[in-house]
Design a protein around this motif. Structure first.
Motif, PDB file in Angstrom:
ATOM      1  N   UNK A   1       0.833  -1.213   0.000  1.00  0.00           N
ATOM      2  CA  UNK A   1       0.000   0.000   0.000  1.00  0.00           C
ATOM      3  C   UNK A   1       0.862   1.255   0.000  1.00  0.00           C
ATOM      4  N   UNK A   2       1.852   1.304   0.897  1.00  0.00           N
ATOM      5  CA  UNK A   2       2.677   2.506   1.013  1.00  0.00           C
ATOM      6  C   UNK A   2       3.580   2.713  -0.192  1.00  0.00           C
ATOM      7  N   UNK A   3       4.106   1.624  -0.774  1.00  0.00           N
ATOM      8  CA  UNK A   3       4.901   1.764  -2.001  1.00  0.00           C
ATOM      9  C   UNK A   3       4.062   2.415  -3.094  1.00  0.00           C
ATOM     10  N   UNK A   4       2.851   1.941  -3.239  1.00  0.00           N
ATOM     11  CA  UNK A   4       1.945   2.452  -4.264  1.00  0.00           C
ATOM     12  C   UNK A   4       1.609   3.922  -4.021  1.00  0.00           C
ATOM     13  N   UNK A   5       1.232   4.230  -2.789  1.00  0.00           N
ATOM     14  CA  UNK A   5       0.844   5.600  -2.450  1.00  0.00           C
ATOM     15  C   UNK A   5       2.019   6.562  -2.584  1.00  0.00           C
ATOM     16  N   UNK A   6       3.150   6.213  -2.015  1.00  0.00           N
ATOM     17  CA  UNK A   6       4.281   7.142  -2.011  1.00  0.00           C
ATOM     18  C   UNK A   6       4.858   7.334  -3.413  1.00  0.00           C
ATOM     19  N   UNK A   7       4.857   6.297  -4.234  1.00  0.00           N
ATOM     20  CA  UNK A   7       5.335   6.446  -5.613  1.00  0.00           C
ATOM     21  C   UNK A   7       4.405   7.371  -6.409  1.00  0.00           C
ATOM     22  N   UNK A   8       3.097   7.203  -6.204  1.00  0.00           N
ATOM     23  CA  UNK A   8       2.137   8.062  -6.910  1.00  0.00           C
ATOM     24  C   UNK A   8       2.280   9.519  -6.474  1.00  0.00           C
ATOM     25  N   UNK A   9       2.451   9.742  -5.179  1.00  0.00           N
ATOM     26  CA  UNK A   9       2.585  11.111  -4.674  1.00  0.00           C
ATOM     27  C   UNK A   9       3.897  11.743  -5.130  1.00  0.00           C
ATOM     28  N   UNK A  10       4.949  10.926  -5.213  1.00  0.00           N
ATOM     29  CA  UNK A  10       6.228  11.435  -5.699  1.00  0.00           C
ATOM     30  C   UNK A  10       6.117  11.888  -7.151  1.00  0.00           C
ATOM     31  N   UNK A  11       5.416  11.116  -7.957  1.00  0.00           N
ATOM     32  CA  UNK A  11       5.223  11.483  -9.362  1.00  0.00           C
ATOM     33  C   UNK A  11       4.482  12.809  -9.480  1.00  0.00           C
TER      34      UNK A  11
END
Length: 266
Positions: A187-197
Motif C-alpha cells: 500500500x505505502x509503495x503504491x501511495x508514495x510512488x504516486x505522490x512522488x510522481x
C-alpha cells in the motif's frame, strides 16, 4: 531549504480552557518533501495536523501555505487551495462503489463552487476518476461496493479521494492503521510512488517505525504538545528524547488536553 517552503509554521500554539495542546511549533516543509510525525498517544500530533487543515483554529501563531497565510482556514477552503488530508478511520461511503466515492470526492474538491451543482456523472468527472483509479491500482474495483473491499483497498480509496485535486500538500493520519502486515508495504509503495510522481509534499502521522524509516525524509517527534526532535530518520531515531518519549517503554504522560477531545486524537 531553498525557495518558499510549501508549508511554514511559526510559533503555533493551541490551548483548551488553559490546557496546552500545542506549544511553540516551528516547521518548514519543502515541495515534495516527506515528513513523518511520531509521538506517543496524546503527544500533540493530531492537534498539529488539525490546525494545518482547518479542523482546529490555533490560539496563536501563523501557518503559511506556498507563501499564503492560511491560519484558521476552513477545511473545505484548505482542500480547494491544495491542502488535503486522509483520516485514521477511512472516510468512505461503504454502500457506494469505488467509482461513486471518487465522483463525490471530485465534486467536493471542485475549485469552483458551481461544481457542486454540476452533473455528478459527467464524462469529464468519470475520466478524472478513471485516471485516479489507474494511478492507485483501483480500476479492478471500479464497480465494487466499498464495504466488500479489504481494509487495505479501503485505505487506498480513502487516500485516492483525498488527492483527486492533485494537492501540493497531503496530510495522512495513520495510513497503515488496520492494514495487515502483508498489505502495508504494498500500500505505502503504491501511495508514495504516486505522490512522488505528482510532486506532492506529505506529512504523515505513523506509529509503525518500519514505515517511518522506509519512507520519510525527516521526522518530527512530538511530546506533550512540543516538537522535541526534527531530524532525518537515522538521527531522530537515535535521539535520547525520542528514545525516552517515543520509542521506550515509558512514553511519558499523555496530554490531558487531547484526552478531553475524545477518541481519534493523538
Amino acid at each position: 531549504m531553498t525557495g518558499t517552503p510549501v508549508l511554514r509554521v511559526r510559533n503555533l500554539h493551541k490551548s483548551f480552557a488553559g490546557i496546552v495542546a500545542a506549544s511553540n511549533i516551528n516547521v518548514d516543509v519543502a515541495d515534495g518533501e516527506v515528513v513523518g510525525i511520531i509521538g506517543a498517544n496524546g503527544a500533540g500530533k493530531t492537534v498539529f495536523v488539525n490546525m494545518i487543515t482547518g479542523y482546529l483554529k490555533p490560539t496563536s501563531g501563523s501557518i503559511e501555505f506556498s507563501g499564503r497565510e492560511i491560519t484558521g482556514i476552513r477545511p473545505r477552503d484548505a482542500t480547494r487551495i491544495g491542502v488535503c488530508r486522509s483520516f485514521q478511520i477511512s472516510q468512505v461511503f461503504m454502500t457506494m462503489t469505488v467509482l461513486e466515492n471518487l465522483l463525490i470526492a471530485v465534486s467536493l474538491a471542485g475549485k469552483e463552487r458551481k461544481s457542486l451543482l454540476a452533473p455528478l456523472r459527467s464524462r469529464e468527472r468519470i475520466r478524472e476518476c478513471e485516471q485516479v483509479m489507474e494511478r492507485y491500482k483501483l480500476t479492478e474495483h471500479r464497480d465494487n461496493v466499498t464495504r466488500t473491499l479489504s481494509q487495505g483497498v479501503r485505505k487506498l480509496l480513502d487516500i485516492a479521494m483525498a488527492v483527486v485535486s492533485n494537492p501540493k500538500l497531503l496530510l495522512l493520519d495513520e495510513p497503515t492503521s488496520g492494514v495487515s502486515s502483508d498489505e502495508k508495504f504494498r500500500l505505502m509503495d503504491l501511495v508514495m510512488n504516486a505522490l512522488k510522481e505528482q510532486g506532492t509534499a506529505v506529512l504523515f502521522v505513523e506509529h509503525d517505525m518500519e514505515i517511518v524509516q522506509r519512507y520519510v525524509d525527516r521526522i518530527l517527534a512530538f511530546y506533550q504538545g512540543e516538537i522535541v526532535c526534527d531530524a532525518p530518520p537515522d538521527v531522530a531515531l537515535k535521539d535520547p528524547k525520542v528514545i525516552e518519549y517515543v520509542l521506550g517503554e515509558s512514553h511519558g504522560p499523555a496530554n490531558d488536553s487531547e484526552s478531553a477531545l475524545g477518541a481519534g486524537h493523538a
